[in-house]
Design a protein around this motif. Sequence first.
Motif, PDB file in Angstrom:
ATOM      1  N   PRO A 169       0.807  -1.236   0.000  1.00  0.00           N
ATOM      2  CA  PRO A 169       0.000   0.000   0.000  1.00  0.00           C
ATOM      3  C   PRO A 169       0.831   1.274   0.000  1.00  0.00           C
ATOM      4  CG  PRO A 169      -0.906  -1.596   1.535  1.00  0.00           C
ATOM      5  CD  PRO A 169       0.398  -2.155   1.070  1.00  0.00           C
ATOM      6  N   ALA A 170       2.072   1.204   0.505  1.00  0.00           N
ATOM      7  CA  ALA A 170       2.918   2.396   0.566  1.00  0.00           C
ATOM      8  C   ALA A 170       3.661   2.655  -0.737  1.00  0.00           C
ATOM      9  CB  ALA A 170       3.917   2.264   1.710  1.00  0.00           C
ATOM     10  N   GLY A 171       3.491   1.779  -1.723  1.00  0.00           N
ATOM     11  CA  GLY A 171       4.155   1.971  -3.002  1.00  0.00           C
ATOM     12  C   GLY A 171       5.514   1.305  -3.104  1.00  0.00           C
ATOM     13  N   ASN A 172       5.893   0.540  -2.089  1.00  0.00           N
ATOM     14  CA  ASN A 172       7.154  -0.207  -2.151  1.00  0.00           C
ATOM     15  C   ASN A 172       6.983  -1.413  -3.061  1.00  0.00           C
ATOM     16  OD1 ASN A 172       8.626   1.412  -0.209  1.00  0.00           O
ATOM     17  ND2 ASN A 172       7.268   0.514   1.335  1.00  0.00           N
ATOM     18  N   ILE A 173       8.066  -1.832  -3.689  1.00  0.00           N
ATOM     19  CA  ILE A 173       8.002  -2.964  -4.615  1.00  0.00           C
ATOM     20  C   ILE A 173       9.079  -3.985  -4.291  1.00  0.00           C
ATOM     21  CG2 ILE A 173       7.057  -1.528  -6.465  1.00  0.00           C
ATOM     22  CD1 ILE A 173       9.850  -1.559  -7.748  1.00  0.00           C
ATOM     23  N   LYS A 174       8.844  -5.197  -4.743  1.00  0.00           N
ATOM     24  CA  LYS A 174       9.846  -6.254  -4.642  1.00  0.00           C
ATOM     25  C   LYS A 174       9.530  -7.306  -5.692  1.00  0.00           C
ATOM     26  CE  LYS A 174       7.658  -9.394  -1.307  1.00  0.00           C
ATOM     27  NZ  LYS A 174       7.863 -10.164  -0.057  1.00  0.00           N
ATOM     28  N   PRO A 175      10.527  -8.094  -6.102  1.00  0.00           N
ATOM     29  CA  PRO A 175      10.282  -9.118  -7.126  1.00  0.00           C
ATOM     30  C   PRO A 175       9.551 -10.323  -6.549  1.00  0.00           C
ATOM     31  CG  PRO A 175      12.548  -9.218  -6.399  1.00  0.00           C
ATOM     32  CD  PRO A 175      11.946  -8.021  -5.722  1.00  0.00           C
ATOM     33  N   GLY A 176       8.671 -10.895  -7.347  1.00  0.00           N
ATOM     34  CA  GLY A 176       7.973 -12.118  -6.980  1.00  0.00           C
ATOM     35  C   GLY A 176       7.759 -12.942  -8.237  1.00  0.00           C
ATOM     36  N   LYS A 177       7.035 -14.043  -8.104  1.00  0.00           N
ATOM     37  CA  LYS A 177       6.754 -14.886  -9.267  1.00  0.00           C
ATOM     38  C   LYS A 177       5.366 -15.492  -9.113  1.00  0.00           C
ATOM     39  CE  LYS A 177       9.235 -18.796  -7.211  1.00  0.00           C
ATOM     40  NZ  LYS A 177      10.306 -19.793  -7.396  1.00  0.00           N
ATOM     41  N   GLU A 178       4.758 -15.826 -10.245  1.00  0.00           N
ATOM     42  CA  GLU A 178       3.396 -16.350 -10.239  1.00  0.00           C
ATOM     43  C   GLU A 178       3.365 -17.866 -10.151  1.00  0.00           C
ATOM     44  OE1 GLU A 178       1.972 -14.375 -13.848  1.00  0.00           O
ATOM     45  OE2 GLU A 178       0.619 -13.210 -12.577  1.00  0.00           O
ATOM     46  N   LYS A 179       4.401 -18.549 -10.674  1.00  0.00           N
ATOM     47  CA  LYS A 179       4.447 -20.007 -10.684  1.00  0.00           C
ATOM     48  C   LYS A 179       5.722 -20.498 -10.010  1.00  0.00           C
ATOM     49  CE  LYS A 179       1.914 -20.378 -15.064  1.00  0.00           C
ATOM     50  NZ  LYS A 179       1.982 -20.906 -16.457  1.00  0.00           N
ATOM     51  N   SER A 180       5.646 -21.671  -9.379  1.00  0.00           N
ATOM     52  CA  SER A 180       6.804 -22.214  -8.673  1.00  0.00           C
ATOM     53  C   SER A 180       7.929 -22.608  -9.618  1.00  0.00           C
ATOM     54  CB  SER A 180       6.384 -23.434  -7.836  1.00  0.00           C
ATOM     55  OG  SER A 180       5.857 -24.456  -8.669  1.00  0.00           O
ATOM     56  N   THR A 181       7.571 -22.935 -10.866  1.00  0.00           N
ATOM     57  CA  THR A 181       8.598 -23.359 -11.828  1.00  0.00           C
ATOM     58  C   THR A 181       9.313 -22.177 -12.460  1.00  0.00           C
ATOM     59  OG1 THR A 181       6.912 -23.497 -13.573  1.00  0.00           O
ATOM     60  CG2 THR A 181       7.423 -25.514 -12.365  1.00  0.00           C
ATOM     61  N   GLU A 182       8.800 -20.972 -12.240  1.00  0.00           N
ATOM     62  CA  GLU A 182       9.417 -19.784 -12.815  1.00  0.00           C
ATOM     63  C   GLU A 182      10.470 -19.251 -11.844  1.00  0.00           C
ATOM     64  OE1 GLU A 182       6.110 -17.248 -13.583  1.00  0.00           O
ATOM     65  OE2 GLU A 182       5.633 -18.203 -15.501  1.00  0.00           O
ATOM     66  N   LYS A 183      11.702 -19.608 -12.077  1.00  0.00           N
ATOM     67  CA  LYS A 183      12.793 -19.231 -11.178  1.00  0.00           C
ATOM     68  C   LYS A 183      13.178 -17.762 -11.370  1.00  0.00           C
ATOM     69  CE  LYS A 183      12.949 -23.549 -10.031  1.00  0.00           C
ATOM     70  NZ  LYS A 183      12.331 -23.986  -8.764  1.00  0.00           N
ATOM     71  N   ILE A 184      13.452 -17.074 -10.254  1.00  0.00           N
ATOM     72  CA  ILE A 184      13.875 -15.674 -10.312  1.00  0.00           C
ATOM     73  C   ILE A 184      15.114 -15.431  -9.449  1.00  0.00           C
ATOM     74  CG2 ILE A 184      11.525 -14.857 -10.786  1.00  0.00           C
ATOM     75  CD1 ILE A 184      11.376 -13.989  -7.838  1.00  0.00           C
ATOM     76  N   ASP A 185      15.765 -16.508  -9.030  1.00  0.00           N
ATOM     77  CA  ASP A 185      16.887 -16.395  -8.091  1.00  0.00           C
ATOM     78  C   ASP A 185      18.003 -15.493  -8.606  1.00  0.00           C
ATOM     79  OD1 ASP A 185      15.635 -19.255  -8.127  1.00  0.00           O
ATOM     80  OD2 ASP A 185      16.274 -18.960  -6.057  1.00  0.00           O
ATOM     81  N   GLY A 186      18.332 -15.620  -9.887  1.00  0.00           N
ATOM     82  CA  GLY A 186      19.403 -14.803 -10.446  1.00  0.00           C
ATOM     83  C   GLY A 186      19.054 -13.325 -10.445  1.00  0.00           C
ATOM     84  N   ALA A 187      17.784 -13.023 -10.723  1.00  0.00           N
ATOM     85  CA  ALA A 187      17.338 -11.634 -10.711  1.00  0.00           C
ATOM     86  C   ALA A 187      17.375 -11.063  -9.299  1.00  0.00           C
ATOM     87  CB  ALA A 187      15.926 -11.536 -11.289  1.00  0.00           C
ATOM     88  N   VAL A 188      16.932 -11.844  -8.319  1.00  0.00           N
ATOM     89  CA  VAL A 188      16.957 -11.408  -6.921  1.00  0.00           C
ATOM     90  C   VAL A 188      18.396 -11.193  -6.457  1.00  0.00           C
ATOM     91  CG1 VAL A 188      16.424 -12.072  -4.548  1.00  0.00           C
ATOM     92  CG2 VAL A 188      14.762 -12.521  -6.359  1.00  0.00           C
ATOM     93  N   ALA A 189      19.288 -12.100  -6.849  1.00  0.00           N
ATOM     94  CA  ALA A 189      20.701 -11.967  -6.484  1.00  0.00           C
ATOM     95  C   ALA A 189      21.304 -10.698  -7.081  1.00  0.00           C
ATOM     96  CB  ALA A 189      21.481 -13.190  -6.951  1.00  0.00           C
ATOM     97  N   THR A 190      20.892 -10.355  -8.314  1.00  0.00           N
ATOM     98  CA  THR A 190      21.374  -9.127  -8.950  1.00  0.00           C
ATOM     99  C   THR A 190      20.923  -7.902  -8.166  1.00  0.00           C
ATOM    100  OG1 THR A 190      21.299 -10.184 -11.130  1.00  0.00           O
ATOM    101  CG2 THR A 190      21.367  -7.780 -11.082  1.00  0.00           C
ATOM    102  N   ILE A 191      19.674  -7.903  -7.715  1.00  0.00           N
ATOM    103  CA  ILE A 191      19.138  -6.790  -6.931  1.00  0.00           C
ATOM    104  C   ILE A 191      19.879  -6.662  -5.601  1.00  0.00           C
ATOM    105  CG2 ILE A 191      17.090  -5.970  -5.688  1.00  0.00           C
ATOM    106  CD1 ILE A 191      15.406  -7.275  -7.946  1.00  0.00           C
TER     107      ILE A 191
END
Length: 283
Positions: free
Chosen positions: A235-257
């Motif tokens: 609600p405060a306008g803060n953002i963070k990465p997430g994913k919609e499916k368990s098979t969609e990996k985002i670990d590399g993107a999170v590590a980059t952040i």
Amino acid sequence: MKELQAKAKVTQTMTRDGLVVENQADGTVENVSSREAEQDYSTDAEGKAEKILERAEDIKDGHKNKKKAKKAAETAATAKSEDGLHRSAARLELTEDERADPELQPYIHKAEAKADNLDLRVRRDHVPYDVWERQGTLQTTEGNVVHYGYIEKFIERLGERFNIREIAFDRWGAVQMVQNLEGMGFTVVPFGQGFKDMSPPTKELMKLVLEEKIAHGGHPVLRWMMDNIFICTDPAGNIKPGKEKSTEKIDGAVATIMALDRAIRCGNDKAESVYDSRGLLFI
């Protein structure tokens, strides 16, 4: 009246042609060994030396092929890169005789199990993990769980090549690894995965990407992970990465952040940045 027969007396003798069984009751002799019978060159004086040499070369070639097959199996089962980490689980290209060799079975089984596991994940997730692995952009380990020992070894080898100032980590489930990395001499920093910690560097990364200031070399795995990101907003306008499916990996993107955040906070103690001469380096 039934004719009586002498009870068979069988003897076994090891000869140059293998194991021979002789029935002394009826005088029959049978070679029960699978060993190939040696050729008799004594009856042919002419060309005797040439035949012996040919036979020796055949045996030598057989040993060479066997060693070559074993080395290929060992390499595929425990293939390593220059960093000492596993690289390939490609299918072994062996002949039927090589696959039937008992000495090669442990290595073949290990390599095939690794390849089967990778194929299963490719079919399940509809993601070309096998292609990336062959390209060297994705590293695999044995089994179906995270192999923390390999990760620690990987980081240790990177520390021998690069000046690693900090390692940011997710607090969840990383206690043992943190202790091990600190024991290796690394500075390890906890990094929260909530909106408070993730929002500033996520916004900064988005800004750098839109300004085309991120050089990622077209890394296929990172590109895939970036495409999988689903931006979560509070609600405060803060953002963070997430994913919609368990098979969609985002670990590399999170590590980059996370790495971007620590780089901004730590600053650069050199007048010249390494990124002036090259882009981001993904290992």
